[in-house]
Structures are given as structure tokens and as C-alpha cells.
Scaffold this active site. Sequence first.
Site, short mmCIF file in Angstrom:
data_model
loop_
_atom_site.label_atom_id
_atom_site.label_comp_id
_atom_site.label_asym_id
_atom_site.label_seq_id
_atom_site.Cartn_x
_atom_site.Cartn_y
_atom_site.Cartn_z
CD1 TRP A 85 -0.14 -1.47 3.17
CD2 TRP A 85 0.58 0.66 3.28
NE1 TRP A 85 0.65 -1.35 4.29
CE2 TRP A 85 1.09 -0.05 4.39
CE3 TRP A 85 0.89 2.01 3.16
CZ2 TRP A 85 1.91 0.54 5.35
CZ3 TRP A 85 1.71 2.61 4.12
CH2 TRP A 85 2.20 1.87 5.20
CD GLU A 125 11.02 -1.29 7.27
OE1 GLU A 125 10.48 -2.42 7.31
OE2 GLU A 125 11.35 -0.74 6.22
CE LYS A 176 -3.05 -9.23 -2.37
NZ LYS A 176 -3.72 -8.03 -1.83
N GLY A 215 6.82 -6.11 -0.01
CA GLY A 215 6.02 -6.10 1.23
C GLY A 215 6.88 -6.50 2.41
CD GLU A 241 13.00 -5.01 -4.56
OE1 GLU A 241 13.67 -4.65 -3.57
OE2 GLU A 241 13.47 -5.07 -5.71
CB CYS A 244 10.99 -0.74 2.13
SG CYS A 244 11.02 -0.43 0.38
P1 ADP Z 1 2.46 -4.49 4.93
O1 ADP Z 1 2.82 -4.85 6.32
O2 ADP Z 1 3.24 -3.42 4.33
O3 ADP Z 1 0.98 -4.38 4.69
P2 ADP Z 1 2.35 -7.09 3.77
O4 ADP Z 1 3.53 -7.94 3.48
O5 ADP Z 1 1.39 -7.54 4.80
O6 ADP Z 1 2.97 -5.69 4.09
O7 ADP Z 1 1.54 -6.79 2.44
C1 ADP Z 1 2.09 -6.66 1.18
C2 ADP Z 1 1.20 -7.35 0.17
O8 ADP Z 1 1.16 -8.74 0.47
C3 ADP Z 1 -0.25 -6.89 0.19
O9 ADP Z 1 -0.74 -6.91 -1.13
C4 ADP Z 1 -0.93 -7.96 1.02
O10 ADP Z 1 -2.29 -8.07 0.75
C5 ADP Z 1 -0.17 -9.19 0.57
N1 ADP Z 1 -0.22 -10.33 1.50
C6 ADP Z 1 -0.40 -10.34 2.84
N2 ADP Z 1 -0.35 -11.60 3.32
C7 ADP Z 1 -0.15 -12.42 2.26
C8 ADP Z 1 0.01 -13.84 2.09
N3 ADP Z 1 -0.04 -14.69 3.12
N4 ADP Z 1 0.21 -14.30 0.83
C9 ADP Z 1 0.28 -13.45 -0.21
N5 ADP Z 1 0.15 -12.13 -0.11
C10 ADP Z 1 -0.06 -11.61 1.09
#
Ligand code: ADP
Length: 482
Positions: free
Chosen positions: A155, A385, A179, A232, A254, A288
Site C-alpha cells: 500500500w 523498522e 494482486k 512487502g 523486495e 522501505c
Molecule cells: P504491509 O505490512 O506493508 O501491509 P504485507 O507484506 O502484509 O505488508 O503486504 C504486502 C502485500 O502482500 C499486500 O498486497 C498484502 O495483501 C499481501 N499479503 C499479505 N499476506 C499475504 C500472504 N499470506 N500471501 C500473499 N500475499 C499476502
Amino acid sequence: LRDRLKNPSLLREACFIDGQWSGNPETVVTNPANDVELGRVPNMAAAEATEAVEAAQRAFPAWAKMTAKQRSNVMRKWFELIVANREDLALILTSEQGKPLSEALGEVDIGAAYVEFYAEEARRVYGETIPTQRADARLIAIKQPIGVCGAITPWNFPNSMITRKVSPALAAGCTVVLKPANETPFSALALAALAEQAGVPNGVFNIITGDAPAIGKVLCEHPAVRFVGFTGSTEVGKILYRQAAVGVKKLGLELGGNAPFIVFDDADVDAAVEGAMVSKYRNMGQTCVCANRLYVQDGVYDAFVEKLAAKVAAMKIGDGTEQGVTQGPLINLAAVEKTERHIADAVKNGATIVTGGKRHTLGGTFFEPTVLANVKPDALVAHEETFGPLAPVFRFSTEEEVIKLANNSPFGLASYFYARDLGRVWRVAEALEAGMVGVNSGLITTEVAPFGGVKESGLGREGSHHGMEEYVEIKYVMMAGI
Ligand code: ADP
């Protein structure tokens, strides 16, 4: 929001699969500045993800066979449409994410720059000829698109993290299922609407919103997907890495960082303060590559803290769409609480709050940008972080000491330092365990340079010609019998 857009058709409340807009708008997306509903997006899961992957699989052969120039032309059109709609895209972005409109415009511009760069780069995916070891044979290596690609984006950069993945994929001849983050789907869907308008063929670029773990699992495990690009958290990155092992899929990750920002005695202190402002407080500290730990040498410590605090205290906080605002709301309450936790831990161990330190009177997820001085090396914020508007300033004495402190982390994404001595600049740049080093600059991201981390910060590089390598496979061909 729709009423404020010049082109209201950019606000899409549907997923984009095989060139069709589909799904029921169910999941509410809100504006973090005021909690107002912006719209709804479908809540899709494994079945729809599979459908999208299969659409991408069907679209792949024709897209891959097009000439690079043909793909480049379509992408160029997409780039031009993004630029033509930059103000609407920025307004959508600020509304769902919170960053100041000026920063959102900057993000849309660099987002577009990735599309432009890879539209150009599409025509330069060169192979090689290899001096042969056999008189009757000739050896070559060609590069071919890897296949269907999954992309999962966060996001904090709802526009540019998408184009940074999708553009090299499309340029190479791959098709994509993306996604986006659940917090910020509208920026992604608007980009798809423009891609559709640009003439990207059905199934080449698909977007699906909904159940992240379920969709992520399909992207990692469906046999047709050959590469998954993720930006993420490290935690989710490790889940994807494990899942991708099942089908031996290539992965680009990343992940989190813990960037050190070092100011040496010989630095231009004013320039260092400017650099710290952009590196730390851009996007309210939610990038990040944000400086997470500021190490300042004895001789300039007091001057640096004083100047930084003065600038931080002068920042304007509010709804990112308001004129002059430089700090918007944080993405959610969890982000506020983590920032508070880091402040409380440092203060408990003797740090002093120079400015900020608490939730802002605007309420919601607004937080005062904060500077802490005299932070101890073992503070929580040295190891985690923050992802919030907190600058903890640590004191150090020698170059060796600070390099040890800076490298004492399982992460290695960005790092920054300010110094003028040429010998020191080389020594420190080489010694820092990081994928990226900003020397006398707090802002290093550009589409023309390789972005990525070492250690637990990730795998692979995005941006530059290196970013294209993720999306191609090398095929070696021996032609014998000559
Ligand atoms: P943040 O803490 O910055 O929200 P996330 O790693 O939770 O970071 O989110 C980054 C992306 O990964 C988002 O699009 C989120 O919906 C997706 N995401 C979260 N959990 C999972 C998962 N178990 N498998 C795949 N994608 C995921």
C-alpha cells in the site's frame, strides 16, 4: 472521490480478468485521513485467481510472439495515458493512501517513468554469441520471456510498485496477474483501465482483489506461473518463498529494510539535514528505504539534532489533498502503535524527545513527526523498522564503530551517509552491507538504477536493465554439424 475526478471512469469497483471487468463490489476501501468510504472492490479468492492465471496463460503465446517494437508501442501508449491522467491518479492515490498530493504526483510520475523506461528497454533484450570450443559448432544464448508472472504489491506505493513490476514483465513478453494491497486497490485498477485503453490485449494484464493468502498461494503454486514478484513485509516474503519452493518458481522479493543514515564530522550538515528530511519523513516514514536509524558523529551531533528538529517541527500535518500539507495520516492504527512503542522504549532507556512524540490533535491516525536524541544503541528502533515518522538520532565516535553498528542488522536494503572526504566515501560505501547506498543524498530511487536489497531485505533487482533480467530466461543453443 468520483465527483472530484476529471475522468471518473478511472475509479473502478471491479477486478480486471481476461479483459473483462468482473466481481461484485463488496470490500469497503476508506480514506485514512477521515475514514470516509471511497468505494468497494470485489473479494475474490483462489477460484478467481486460478481463472486469472489461466487467462494470462492463454494470452502469453501471442504476446510473447509480438515483436519487441509492437509491445513497446502499446506500452508507450499506456505511458502517455498515465501522464495525461496524472492528476486524477494522484488524487485517487492520496485519497486511499494518505500521502501529500505533491508526493502522490511524484509517485505517479516515477510510476510512469518505469513504463516509459521498459517500453524503451523492450527493444534491447540482447542475447550473446559465445566463442565456440568445437570447430563444427556455434554457440549462442537467447533471452525469452519467463512466462506468466504473479505480482503482489504493498500500500505504501500503490502506483509505482505496480508499474515497476508489470512494465518489465510486459516488455519482456510476459503476462501478469497482479494482486494489489487491500488498502489501495483503486490506484491499481485505474492503471488497468488505462492499460485497457492503451490496447494491452485481453489476459495480458489482470488484476484481482481480495483474500491475500488465498490469491498468493495460487500465484506461488499454480504450475503456469513462472515468476512471482513481491514487495512487502519480510514475514509475508518468507511465506511466499516457502510456497514457491514447491514448484521451483523464480521469485523477486523486495522486503523490509532498516536503513542507517550516517552523518560524519566532515559532512555538510545542512545538506545532511535536508537529506534526512526526505529520507525519513517522505510518505510519513512509510517507505522501505526510509532512514530508520540516524547515526551522527560527535563533532556535529548537537548542530544536526537542532537543525533537524527545527525543520521537523515546522512541517504541516493534515489531509494530503490540502494545500501545503507535508505529512498526511499513517495508513492505520497499527502503524501509530508501532511508532509509539519505539518511542516509549527509547525514552524508557534515556532518550529525549526533541520534537513531536505523540498522536496529533487531528486524531485518527495522524502522528506528530518526531525526533529523539541520545538514543542508546540497543534500542528497539535500532533493530526494527518503524515505518513511521520517527527519527532516532544515535551518537557515534569513529568510522569503524559506526560501520559495525550500521551492519548489525539482518536487513540490507538502503543506506545513506554524508561525508566529503574522498577516502572515507569509498571506504564506507564499500563497507555498508546494503543493496543501495546514497552518498550525500537522501533520495536514491530512479527507474534507471537497480533497486533491491541484500540479506533478509530480498532477492533480485527492480528498475534499470537489471530489472528486465527477472522476467527472462536464458536459453543456450548449440548449432552443430557445421
Ligand atoms: P504491509 O505490512 O506493508 O501491509 P504485507 O507484506 O502484509 O505488508 O503486504 C504486502 C502485500 O502482500 C499486500 O498486497 C498484502 O495483501 C499481501 N499479503 C499479505 N499476506 C499475504 C500472504 N499470506 N500471501 C500473499 N500475499 C499476502
